[in-house]
Design a protein around this motif. Structure first.
Motif, PDB file in Angstrom:
ATOM      1  N   ASN A   1      21.488 -61.798 123.815  1.00 58.39           N
ATOM      2  CA  ASN A   1      21.907 -61.744 122.426  1.00 58.39           C
ATOM      3  C   ASN A   1      20.687 -61.965 121.541  1.00 58.39           C
ATOM      4  O   ASN A   1      20.127 -63.055 121.501  1.00 58.39           O
ATOM      5  N   PRO A   2      20.257 -60.929 120.806  1.00 56.70           N
ATOM      6  CA  PRO A   2      19.035 -61.049 120.013  1.00 56.70           C
ATOM      7  C   PRO A   2      19.220 -61.928 118.779  1.00 56.70           C
ATOM      8  O   PRO A   2      18.259 -62.300 118.128  1.00 56.70           O
ATOM      9  N   GLY A   3      20.478 -62.267 118.470  1.00 54.41           N
ATOM     10  CA  GLY A   3      20.735 -63.107 117.299  1.00 54.41           C
ATOM     11  C   GLY A   3      20.303 -64.553 117.516  1.00 54.41           C
ATOM     12  O   GLY A   3      20.175 -65.331 116.575  1.00 54.41           O
ATOM     13  N   LYS A   4      20.120 -64.914 118.779  1.00 57.52           N
ATOM     14  CA  LYS A   4      19.742 -66.299 119.079  1.00 57.52           C
ATOM     15  C   LYS A   4      18.432 -66.275 119.845  1.00 57.52           C
ATOM     16  O   LYS A   4      18.334 -65.594 120.850  1.00 57.52           O
ATOM     17  N   ALA A   5      17.458 -67.006 119.368  1.00 57.83           N
ATOM     18  CA  ALA A   5      16.164 -67.012 120.062  1.00 57.83           C
ATOM     19  C   ALA A   5      15.525 -68.382 119.955  1.00 57.83           C
ATOM     20  O   ALA A   5      15.860 -69.179 119.081  1.00 57.83           O
TER      21      ALA A   5
ATOM     22  N   GLU B   1      11.363 -66.339 122.659  1.00 60.79           N
ATOM     23  CA  GLU B   1      12.064 -66.053 123.909  1.00 60.79           C
ATOM     24  C   GLU B   1      13.556 -66.020 123.599  1.00 60.79           C
ATOM     25  O   GLU B   1      14.021 -66.679 122.683  1.00 60.79           O
ATOM     26  N   TYR B   2      14.304 -65.230 124.344  1.00 60.22           N
ATOM     27  CA  TYR B   2      15.754 -65.220 124.155  1.00 60.22           C
ATOM     28  C   TYR B   2      16.342 -66.575 124.524  1.00 60.22           C
ATOM     29  O   TYR B   2      15.839 -67.250 125.408  1.00 60.22           O
ATOM     30  N   ASP B   3      17.420 -66.920 123.864  1.00 62.85           N
ATOM     31  CA  ASP B   3      18.165 -68.120 124.229  1.00 62.85           C
ATOM     32  C   ASP B   3      18.912 -67.810 125.528  1.00 62.85           C
ATOM     33  O   ASP B   3      19.857 -67.038 125.540  1.00 62.85           O
ATOM     34  N   THR B   4      18.449 -68.418 126.611  1.00 62.20           N
ATOM     35  CA  THR B   4      19.008 -68.061 127.921  1.00 62.20           C
ATOM     36  C   THR B   4      20.456 -68.517 128.096  1.00 62.20           C
ATOM     37  O   THR B   4      21.133 -68.103 129.017  1.00 62.20           O
ATOM     38  N   ARG B   5      20.935 -69.356 127.183  1.00 62.02           N
ATOM     39  CA  ARG B   5      22.350 -69.746 127.284  1.00 62.02           C
ATOM     40  C   ARG B   5      23.260 -68.652 126.734  1.00 62.02           C
ATOM     41  O   ARG B   5      24.469 -68.714 126.871  1.00 62.02           O
ATOM     42  N   GLN B   6      22.644 -67.672 126.090  1.00 61.32           N
ATOM     43  CA  GLN B   6      23.424 -66.597 125.466  1.00 61.32           C
ATOM     44  C   GLN B   6      23.365 -65.310 126.294  1.00 61.32           C
ATOM     45  O   GLN B   6      23.458 -64.228 125.759  1.00 61.32           O
ATOM     46  N   VAL B   7      23.152 -65.443 127.590  1.00 61.30           N
ATOM     47  CA  VAL B   7      22.995 -64.246 128.413  1.00 61.30           C
ATOM     48  C   VAL B   7      24.334 -63.828 128.995  1.00 61.30           C
ATOM     49  O   VAL B   7      25.050 -64.647 129.554  1.00 61.30           O
ATOM     50  N   GLY B   8      24.649 -62.562 128.849  1.00 57.72           N
ATOM     51  CA  GLY B   8      25.850 -62.037 129.483  1.00 57.72           C
ATOM     52  C   GLY B   8      25.440 -61.253 130.711  1.00 57.72           C
ATOM     53  O   GLY B   8      24.354 -60.685 130.753  1.00 57.72           O
ATOM     54  N   VAL B   9      26.300 -61.219 131.713  1.00 55.85           N
ATOM     55  CA  VAL B   9      25.975 -60.498 132.946  1.00 55.85           C
ATOM     56  C   VAL B   9      26.954 -59.343 133.118  1.00 55.85           C
ATOM     57  O   VAL B   9      28.157 -59.510 132.952  1.00 55.85           O
ATOM     58  N   ILE B  10      26.416 -58.169 133.429  1.00 63.09           N
ATOM     59  CA  ILE B  10      27.274 -57.028 133.756  1.00 63.09           C
ATOM     60  C   ILE B  10      27.160 -56.816 135.258  1.00 63.09           C
ATOM     61  O   ILE B  10      26.065 -56.619 135.775  1.00 63.09           O
ATOM     62  N   SER B  11      28.287 -56.917 135.946  1.00 60.83           N
ATOM     63  CA  SER B  11      28.225 -56.711 137.394  1.00 60.83           C
ATOM     64  C   SER B  11      29.284 -55.697 137.796  1.00 60.83           C
ATOM     65  O   SER B  11      30.137 -55.322 137.001  1.00 60.83           O
ATOM     66  N   SER B  12      29.199 -55.269 139.035  1.00 59.80           N
ATOM     67  CA  SER B  12      30.137 -54.268 139.527  1.00 59.80           C
ATOM     68  C   SER B  12      31.233 -54.937 140.335  1.00 59.80           C
ATOM     69  O   SER B  12      30.967 -55.838 141.118  1.00 59.80           O
ATOM     70  N   ASN B  13      32.469 -54.488 140.143  1.00 59.82           N
ATOM     71  CA  ASN B  13      33.592 -55.031 140.926  1.00 59.82           C
ATOM     72  C   ASN B  13      33.747 -54.286 142.243  1.00 59.82           C
ATOM     73  O   ASN B  13      34.679 -54.528 142.986  1.00 59.82           O
TER      74      ASN B  13
END
Length: 182
Positions: free
Chosen positions: A168-172, A18-30
Protein backbone atom coordinates in the motif's frame (compact mmCIF):
# COMPACT_ATOMS: atom_id res chain seq x y z
CA UNK A 1 11.50 20.39 38.60
CA UNK A 2 11.61 19.32 34.94
CA UNK A 3 9.99 21.39 32.24
CA UNK A 4 8.95 19.65 29.07
CA UNK A 5 9.21 21.58 25.86
CA UNK A 6 9.28 20.93 22.16
CA UNK A 7 12.12 22.09 20.01
CA UNK A 8 12.61 21.97 16.26
CA UNK A 9 15.94 20.50 15.34
CA UNK A 10 17.20 20.54 11.78
CA UNK A 11 19.83 18.06 10.68
CA UNK A 12 21.06 16.51 7.48
CA UNK A 13 21.01 12.76 7.39
CA UNK A 14 20.82 9.83 5.02
CA UNK A 15 17.87 7.52 4.75
CA UNK A 16 15.35 5.99 2.43
CA UNK A 17 11.63 5.52 2.10
CA UNK A 18 10.34 1.99 2.60
CA UNK A 19 6.85 0.53 2.40
CA UNK A 20 5.07 -0.10 5.67
CA UNK A 21 5.46 -3.87 5.80
CA UNK A 22 2.40 -4.21 8.02
CA UNK A 23 0.32 -3.03 5.08
CA UNK A 24 1.30 -5.84 2.73
CA UNK A 25 -1.36 -7.90 1.05
CA UNK A 26 -0.61 -11.32 -0.40
CA UNK A 27 -2.10 -12.73 -3.59
CA UNK A 28 -1.87 -16.50 -3.70
CA UNK A 29 -3.35 -19.28 -5.75
CA UNK A 30 -6.01 -21.64 -4.40
CA UNK A 31 -5.11 -24.16 -7.02
CA UNK A 32 -2.15 -25.75 -8.78
CA UNK A 33 -2.02 -25.17 -12.48
CA UNK A 34 -0.65 -23.27 -15.44
CA UNK A 35 -0.95 -19.53 -15.94
CA UNK A 36 -3.07 -19.26 -19.05
CA UNK A 37 -3.31 -15.46 -19.07
CA UNK A 38 -1.55 -12.81 -17.03
CA UNK A 39 -3.29 -9.44 -16.84
CA UNK A 40 -0.47 -7.52 -15.23
CA UNK A 41 2.81 -6.90 -16.96
CA UNK A 42 5.25 -4.98 -14.79
CA UNK A 43 6.74 -4.96 -11.33
CA UNK A 44 5.37 -2.22 -9.09
CA UNK A 45 2.33 -1.86 -11.34
CA UNK A 46 -0.60 -0.24 -9.55
CA UNK A 47 -3.54 -2.56 -9.10
CA UNK A 48 -6.94 -2.19 -7.51
CA UNK A 49 -8.94 -4.38 -5.20
CA UNK A 50 -11.06 -6.75 -7.26
CA UNK A 51 -8.78 -6.50 -10.30
CA UNK A 52 -8.25 -9.70 -12.28
CA UNK A 53 -4.62 -10.76 -11.98
CA UNK A 54 -4.44 -14.03 -13.91
CA UNK A 55 -6.35 -17.00 -15.26
CA UNK A 56 -5.13 -20.45 -14.26
CA UNK A 57 -5.79 -23.68 -16.10
CA UNK A 58 -5.88 -26.62 -13.75
CA UNK A 59 -6.62 -30.31 -14.35
CA UNK A 60 -7.90 -30.51 -10.75
CA UNK A 61 -10.42 -27.78 -11.54
CA UNK A 62 -11.59 -29.55 -14.69
CA UNK A 63 -12.08 -32.82 -12.81
CA UNK A 64 -14.00 -31.13 -9.98
CA UNK A 65 -16.34 -29.45 -12.48
CA UNK A 66 -16.91 -32.68 -14.38
CA UNK A 67 -17.78 -34.39 -11.09
CA UNK A 68 -20.34 -31.71 -10.30
CA UNK A 69 -21.90 -31.81 -13.77
CA UNK A 70 -22.02 -35.62 -13.63
CA UNK A 71 -23.81 -35.50 -10.26
CA UNK A 72 -26.31 -32.89 -11.42
CA UNK A 73 -27.15 -34.99 -14.44
CA UNK A 74 -27.14 -38.48 -12.95
CA UNK A 75 -27.83 -38.03 -9.23
CA UNK A 76 -29.71 -34.72 -8.84
CA UNK A 77 -31.31 -35.83 -5.54
CA UNK A 78 -27.96 -36.25 -3.85
CA UNK A 79 -27.80 -32.72 -2.44
CA UNK A 80 -25.07 -33.47 0.11
CA UNK A 81 -22.68 -34.59 -2.58
CA UNK A 82 -23.73 -31.81 -4.95
CA UNK A 83 -23.17 -29.15 -2.27
CA UNK A 84 -19.83 -30.64 -1.28
CA UNK A 85 -18.87 -30.60 -4.94
CA UNK A 86 -19.88 -26.91 -5.30
CA UNK A 87 -18.00 -26.07 -2.11
CA UNK A 88 -14.88 -27.70 -3.48
CA UNK A 89 -15.02 -25.54 -6.61
CA UNK A 90 -15.41 -22.38 -4.52
CA UNK A 91 -12.40 -23.43 -2.43
CA UNK A 92 -10.41 -23.92 -5.63
CA UNK A 93 -10.98 -20.24 -6.33
CA UNK A 94 -14.07 -20.26 -8.51
CA UNK A 95 -16.39 -17.31 -8.05
CA UNK A 96 -20.10 -17.88 -7.35
CA UNK A 97 -20.82 -16.26 -10.69
CA UNK A 98 -18.51 -18.63 -12.54
CA UNK A 99 -19.90 -21.63 -10.68
CA UNK A 100 -23.47 -20.66 -11.54
CA UNK A 101 -22.63 -20.28 -15.21
CA UNK A 102 -21.00 -23.75 -15.24
CA UNK A 103 -24.20 -25.21 -13.76
CA UNK A 104 -26.47 -23.21 -16.06
CA UNK A 105 -24.57 -24.04 -19.26
CA UNK A 106 -23.61 -27.56 -18.25
CA UNK A 107 -20.08 -26.81 -19.48
CA UNK A 108 -16.80 -26.76 -17.59
CA UNK A 109 -14.93 -23.48 -17.41
CA UNK A 110 -11.45 -23.82 -18.88
CA UNK A 111 -9.76 -21.58 -16.32
CA UNK A 112 -10.29 -19.98 -12.94
CA UNK A 113 -9.33 -16.35 -12.34
CA UNK A 114 -7.27 -14.97 -9.48
CA UNK A 115 -8.33 -11.51 -8.29
CA UNK A 116 -6.57 -9.09 -5.98
CA UNK A 117 -8.10 -8.38 -2.58
CA UNK A 118 -5.92 -5.31 -2.25
CA UNK A 119 -5.15 -1.98 -3.83
CA UNK A 120 -1.51 -1.01 -4.12
CA UNK A 121 1.70 -1.71 -6.01
CA UNK A 122 2.44 -5.26 -7.00
CA UNK A 123 5.71 -7.01 -6.16
CA UNK A 124 6.68 -10.58 -6.88
CA UNK A 125 6.83 -12.93 -3.93
CA UNK A 126 9.84 -15.04 -3.10
CA UNK A 127 9.37 -17.89 -5.57
CA UNK A 128 8.44 -15.79 -8.55
CA UNK A 129 10.99 -13.01 -8.34
CA UNK A 130 14.02 -12.41 -6.25
CA UNK A 131 12.68 -10.32 -3.40
CA UNK A 132 15.59 -11.22 -1.12
CA UNK A 133 17.09 -7.82 -1.78
CA UNK A 134 14.09 -6.03 -0.39
CA UNK A 135 16.05 -3.58 1.70
CA UNK A 136 16.56 -0.68 -0.63
CA UNK A 137 13.99 -2.13 -3.02
CA UNK A 138 11.85 0.61 -1.57
CA UNK A 139 10.28 3.35 -3.58
CA UNK A 140 13.59 4.66 -4.85
CA UNK A 141 14.40 1.98 -7.41
CA UNK A 142 12.95 3.77 -10.39
CA UNK A 143 15.18 1.80 -12.74
CA UNK A 144 13.18 -1.31 -11.93
CA UNK A 145 9.71 0.14 -12.26
CA UNK A 146 9.31 -0.92 -15.85
CA UNK A 147 10.90 -4.33 -15.45
CA UNK A 148 8.67 -7.09 -16.66
CA UNK A 149 7.49 -9.63 -14.15
CA UNK A 150 9.52 -12.81 -14.05
CA UNK A 151 6.15 -14.58 -13.77
CA UNK A 152 5.07 -15.41 -17.33
CA UNK A 153 2.13 -17.02 -19.09
CA UNK A 154 2.72 -20.76 -19.37
CA UNK A 155 4.44 -20.99 -15.98
CA UNK A 156 3.05 -23.22 -13.26
CA UNK A 157 1.87 -22.15 -9.83
CA UNK A 158 1.39 -24.34 -6.79
CA UNK A 159 -1.68 -24.43 -4.61
CA UNK A 160 -1.25 -21.96 -1.75
CA UNK A 161 1.83 -20.41 -3.32
CA UNK A 162 2.22 -16.70 -2.62
CA UNK A 163 2.52 -15.26 -6.09
CA UNK A 164 2.48 -11.54 -5.47
CA UNK A 165 2.74 -9.10 -2.60
CA UNK A 166 0.76 -5.87 -2.79
CA UNK A 167 2.21 -2.88 -0.98
CA UNK A 168 0.00 0.00 0.00
CA UNK A 169 1.80 3.14 -1.20
CA UNK A 170 -0.34 5.31 1.08
CA UNK A 171 1.66 4.15 4.08
CA UNK A 172 5.43 4.40 4.19
CA UNK A 173 8.29 4.60 6.64
CA UNK A 174 11.17 7.04 6.42
CA UNK A 175 14.22 5.11 7.63
CA UNK A 176 16.88 7.58 8.69
CA UNK A 177 20.42 7.19 9.97
CA UNK A 178 20.70 9.51 12.96
CA UNK A 179 23.92 9.26 14.90
CA UNK A 180 24.42 9.79 18.61
CA UNK A 181 26.68 12.78 17.98
CA UNK A 182 23.81 14.55 16.27
Amino acid sequence: HMVEREEDIEMETFGFIEYDTRQVGVISSNISGRIEKLYIKYRYQKINKGQRIMDIYSPELMTAQQNLLFLLKNDPENLNLINASKQKLLLLGMSNQQLNSVIKNGKSAFTVSVFSNYTGHIHESGLAGNMANSQGAGMNDVSQTTQELSMKEGMYVQKGQNIFNVFNPGKAWALLNIFAGQ
